[in-house]
Design a protein around this motif. Sequence first.
Motif, short mmCIF file in Angstrom:
data_model
loop_
_atom_site.label_atom_id
_atom_site.label_comp_id
_atom_site.label_asym_id
_atom_site.label_seq_id
_atom_site.Cartn_x
_atom_site.Cartn_y
_atom_site.Cartn_z
N LEU A 221 34.65 35.77 39.36
CA LEU A 221 35.99 35.27 39.01
C LEU A 221 37.09 36.21 39.50
O LEU A 221 38.09 35.76 40.07
CB LEU A 221 36.09 35.07 37.50
CG LEU A 221 35.33 33.88 36.92
CD1 LEU A 221 35.41 33.88 35.39
CD2 LEU A 221 35.89 32.57 37.47
N VAL A 222 36.91 37.50 39.28
CA VAL A 222 37.98 38.42 39.68
C VAL A 222 38.07 38.54 41.20
O VAL A 222 39.15 38.79 41.74
CB VAL A 222 37.81 39.82 39.03
CG1 VAL A 222 37.96 39.73 37.53
CG2 VAL A 222 36.47 40.45 39.41
N GLN A 223 36.94 38.36 41.89
CA GLN A 223 37.01 38.40 43.36
C GLN A 223 37.83 37.24 43.89
O GLN A 223 38.49 37.36 44.94
CB GLN A 223 35.60 38.36 43.95
CG GLN A 223 34.80 39.64 43.77
CD GLN A 223 35.44 40.83 44.47
OE1 GLN A 223 35.98 40.71 45.57
NE2 GLN A 223 35.37 41.99 43.84
N PHE A 224 37.82 36.11 43.18
CA PHE A 224 38.64 34.97 43.56
C PHE A 224 40.00 34.97 42.86
O PHE A 224 40.71 33.97 42.86
CB PHE A 224 37.90 33.67 43.26
CG PHE A 224 36.81 33.34 44.24
CD1 PHE A 224 37.12 32.79 45.48
CD2 PHE A 224 35.49 33.64 43.95
CE1 PHE A 224 36.12 32.50 46.39
CE2 PHE A 224 34.47 33.34 44.86
CZ PHE A 224 34.79 32.77 46.09
N ARG A 225 40.33 36.13 42.25
CA ARG A 225 41.63 36.33 41.59
C ARG A 225 41.86 35.34 40.46
O ARG A 225 42.99 34.90 40.20
CB ARG A 225 42.78 36.21 42.59
CG ARG A 225 43.14 37.52 43.31
CD ARG A 225 42.03 38.02 44.18
NE ARG A 225 42.44 39.21 44.94
CZ ARG A 225 41.63 39.84 45.79
NH1 ARG A 225 40.39 39.41 45.98
NH2 ARG A 225 42.04 40.92 46.43
N LYS A 226 40.81 34.94 39.75
CA LYS A 226 40.93 34.07 38.59
C LYS A 226 41.04 34.95 37.34
O LYS A 226 40.06 35.50 36.87
CB LYS A 226 39.72 33.14 38.47
CG LYS A 226 39.48 32.29 39.71
CD LYS A 226 40.67 31.39 40.04
CE LYS A 226 40.39 30.51 41.26
NZ LYS A 226 41.55 29.67 41.61
N THR A 227 42.25 35.09 36.84
CA THR A 227 42.49 35.99 35.71
C THR A 227 42.60 35.22 34.40
O THR A 227 43.50 35.44 33.59
CB THR A 227 43.77 36.80 35.95
OG1 THR A 227 44.87 35.89 36.16
CG2 THR A 227 43.63 37.70 37.15
N TRP A 228 41.68 34.31 34.18
CA TRP A 228 41.67 33.53 32.95
C TRP A 228 41.13 34.41 31.82
O TRP A 228 39.92 34.62 31.69
CB TRP A 228 40.79 32.30 33.11
CG TRP A 228 41.18 31.40 34.24
CD1 TRP A 228 42.44 31.14 34.67
CD2 TRP A 228 40.30 30.67 35.11
NE1 TRP A 228 42.42 30.28 35.74
CE2 TRP A 228 41.12 29.95 36.03
CE3 TRP A 228 38.91 30.52 35.19
CZ2 TRP A 228 40.58 29.13 37.01
CZ3 TRP A 228 38.38 29.68 36.16
CH2 TRP A 228 39.21 29.01 37.05
N TRP A 229 42.02 34.91 30.97
CA TRP A 229 41.59 35.83 29.92
C TRP A 229 40.61 35.19 28.96
O TRP A 229 39.71 35.86 28.43
CB TRP A 229 42.81 36.35 29.15
CG TRP A 229 43.56 35.29 28.38
CD1 TRP A 229 44.63 34.57 28.82
CD2 TRP A 229 43.28 34.83 27.06
NE1 TRP A 229 45.04 33.69 27.86
CE2 TRP A 229 44.22 33.83 26.76
CE3 TRP A 229 42.32 35.18 26.10
CZ2 TRP A 229 44.24 33.16 25.55
CZ3 TRP A 229 42.33 34.51 24.89
CH2 TRP A 229 43.29 33.51 24.61
N TRP A 230 40.74 33.88 28.74
CA TRP A 230 39.87 33.18 27.80
C TRP A 230 38.45 33.02 28.33
O TRP A 230 37.54 32.63 27.60
CB TRP A 230 40.46 31.81 27.43
CG TRP A 230 40.97 31.03 28.61
CD1 TRP A 230 42.22 31.10 29.17
CD2 TRP A 230 40.25 30.07 29.38
NE1 TRP A 230 42.33 30.26 30.24
CE2 TRP A 230 41.14 29.59 30.38
CE3 TRP A 230 38.97 29.56 29.32
CZ2 TRP A 230 40.77 28.64 31.33
CZ3 TRP A 230 38.58 28.60 30.26
CH2 TRP A 230 39.48 28.16 31.24
#
Length: 429
Positions: A221-230
């Motif tokens: 997720l973080v490699q694809f810059r998805k910063t969904w905290w939930w």
Amino acid sequence: MAQDHRNQHGSGQGQLLPQSSQPEARTLAGILRTETVGGALLLAAAVVAVVWANSPFSEAYQTVSEFVPWPGGAAVGLDLDISHWAADGLLAIFFFVVGLELKREFVAGDLRDPRRALVPVVAAICGMAVPALVYVAININTGGDALRGWAIPTATDIAFALAVLAIISSHLPSGLRAFLLTLAVVDDLLAITVIALFYTDDFHPAMLGAALLPLAAFGLLVQFRKTWWWVLIPLGLATWLLVHESGVHATIAGVLLAFTVPVHSKDPSQPGLAEHFEHRWRPISAGVAVPMFALFAAGVSLGSEGLGGALTDPVAIGVAAGLVVGKVVGIFGSTFVMGKFTKAQLDENLAWWDVLGVSLLAGIGFTVSLLIGELAFGTGSPRDEHVKAAVLCGSLIAAVLASLVLTARNRAYRRFEEAEASRGESGTG
């Protein structure tokens, strides 16, 4: 006078402690501001802990420390008391921030350049090896489990050290601050490795393998810059829980999660995700996690079982000697040897007295030293109480000695700057 260090070394690749690059200097300045405030909170929490543990309300301190907020968590190993939640849970946030800092330094910071990295890396290694050797030399014939504490005096508490430096460093060169922070970054990496390798009991590889699943999902997720905290926070908690169940100290989960976060941004004008996360989580780490750990870890009794017993315990003597003597011999000694027997030279803006002051300052070992003490001897054991007293005393002595040296250097730099300003005014008058 301050000008005693302005020699003919010049500037360039041969400098022993070169100035940081401009982007790195800005990053260091931001870290210093946050860690300085965190250091003050850490100091306040430690003072409260010591006073509380030695007050008429000391039983309340023990009661709170031993309170188990979730007794039904025994099935999954989470029937932990407050002090263990602070050490195993909250410190995972601290190690997450450390991991982000480590990755940033080695990918985009000055440590990516081997010429810049060599001196602080060597100094950090020697600054851990010599205190360990001092401890072992004192405890080699002690017997029992004494040698399990060899790593306690090897760690430097960057929050405390930076807080002390900030108080007295109004005129000290910025390169000195950068050297201390870089040294502490490498020190943290080595301390994490030591905890993982030498203080892991009842290892369960299946659980550690299972931890790779939420860790991989987090990293994807973080490699694809998805910063969904939930999504990211539950994945982080799942990783922490499985690492905890594996027998590896749960704080290592924070480092593993941090290492998956990308440093570089697709947009050069925007900070990378690692810097973004570090900016968000560092205040929580410095302002909440570490002070809370200190509150429940530093409550040492100053009676016969605490400070009194530590005076005659070789383990406590080894810890204090490692912090006060071992750190300065390892860091200053290795730096001095590199300066004398290699082509590297001391930066023209620094003197060896400055390096000595920072080497003494690195003897402030608190957060990680206390954690390793608990891992080595067990929380609340008599020997753990002696370790706490030794860490507090050794850190205090190191801080006082460093303050004496650096305050004198700060005065010298101030006089030199005032003299320079006066000559400048005379020249334009």
